[in-house]
Design a protein around this motif. Sequence first.
Motif, short mmCIF file in Angstrom:
data_model
loop_
_atom_site.label_atom_id
_atom_site.label_comp_id
_atom_site.label_asym_id
_atom_site.label_seq_id
_atom_site.Cartn_x
_atom_site.Cartn_y
_atom_site.Cartn_z
N LEU A 183 0.84 -1.20 0.00
CA LEU A 183 0.00 0.00 0.00
C LEU A 183 0.87 1.25 0.00
O LEU A 183 0.59 2.22 -0.69
CB LEU A 183 -0.92 -0.01 1.22
N TYR A 184 1.96 1.20 0.75
CA TYR A 184 2.91 2.32 0.81
C TYR A 184 3.47 2.63 -0.58
O TYR A 184 3.53 3.78 -0.98
CB TYR A 184 4.03 1.96 1.78
N ASP A 185 3.87 1.59 -1.31
CA ASP A 185 4.42 1.79 -2.65
C ASP A 185 3.37 2.37 -3.61
O ASP A 185 3.68 3.23 -4.42
CB ASP A 185 4.95 0.47 -3.21
N ARG A 186 2.14 1.89 -3.50
CA ARG A 186 1.09 2.40 -4.38
C ARG A 186 0.76 3.86 -4.08
O ARG A 186 0.54 4.66 -4.99
CB ARG A 186 -0.17 1.54 -4.26
N ILE A 187 0.76 4.22 -2.80
CA ILE A 187 0.49 5.61 -2.43
C ILE A 187 1.60 6.51 -2.95
O ILE A 187 1.36 7.59 -3.50
CB ILE A 187 0.32 5.76 -0.90
N ALA A 210 10.28 15.91 -2.51
CA ALA A 210 10.33 15.03 -1.34
C ALA A 210 10.29 13.56 -1.75
O ALA A 210 11.01 12.72 -1.18
CB ALA A 210 9.17 15.35 -0.41
N LEU A 211 9.47 13.23 -2.74
CA LEU A 211 9.40 11.84 -3.20
C LEU A 211 10.70 11.42 -3.86
O LEU A 211 11.14 10.27 -3.72
CB LEU A 211 8.23 11.66 -4.16
N GLY A 212 11.35 12.33 -4.58
CA GLY A 212 12.64 12.02 -5.18
C GLY A 212 13.71 11.76 -4.12
O GLY A 212 14.50 10.82 -4.24
N VAL A 213 13.72 12.58 -3.08
CA VAL A 213 14.68 12.37 -2.00
C VAL A 213 14.40 11.04 -1.29
O VAL A 213 15.32 10.28 -0.97
CB VAL A 213 14.63 13.55 -1.00
N LEU A 214 13.13 10.75 -1.06
CA LEU A 214 12.74 9.50 -0.42
C LEU A 214 13.19 8.30 -1.24
O LEU A 214 13.71 7.31 -0.70
CB LEU A 214 11.23 9.47 -0.21
N VAL A 233 16.98 7.87 -0.85
CA VAL A 233 17.34 7.31 0.46
C VAL A 233 17.00 5.82 0.52
O VAL A 233 17.80 5.00 0.97
CB VAL A 233 16.63 8.08 1.59
N GLU A 234 15.81 5.46 0.05
CA GLU A 234 15.43 4.05 0.05
C GLU A 234 16.34 3.23 -0.86
O GLU A 234 16.70 2.10 -0.54
CB GLU A 234 13.98 3.89 -0.39
N ARG A 287 18.73 0.12 0.28
CA ARG A 287 18.70 -1.20 -0.36
C ARG A 287 20.08 -1.59 -0.85
O ARG A 287 20.50 -2.73 -0.70
CB ARG A 287 17.71 -1.20 -1.52
N ASP A 288 20.81 -0.64 -1.44
CA ASP A 288 22.15 -0.92 -1.92
C ASP A 288 23.09 -1.22 -0.75
O ASP A 288 23.95 -2.08 -0.83
CB ASP A 288 22.71 0.26 -2.73
N GLY A 289 22.91 -0.52 0.34
CA GLY A 289 23.73 -0.73 1.52
C GLY A 289 23.51 -2.09 2.14
O GLY A 289 24.43 -2.76 2.60
#
Length: 76
Positions: free
Chosen positions: A18-22, A54-58, A61-62, A66-68
């Motif tokens: 749901l988080y990804d869809r939002i 903000a979505l681009g920054v998020l 970071v995500e 994931r890479d880390g």
Amino acid sequence: MKETIKTVDLPKERETTLYDRIKETLAVASQLIIASPVRLPPKVVLTAKYLALALGVLEAVEGSLRDGEGAADEDD
């Protein structure tokens, strides 16, 4: 009486939550507002720009998290 045996499915790579869809919906909506040829109130356009930022920054970071995690697994 027959008993049914439940099998365990293989884990899927990435289920959409749901988080990804939002997040995806907000990104599309903000892009539509920014690119719309209709003259909208400046506050709406400014809010959409900040939301897109903000979505681009998020996402960045995500992605780095994931890479880390992948790099930490390789080191072990």
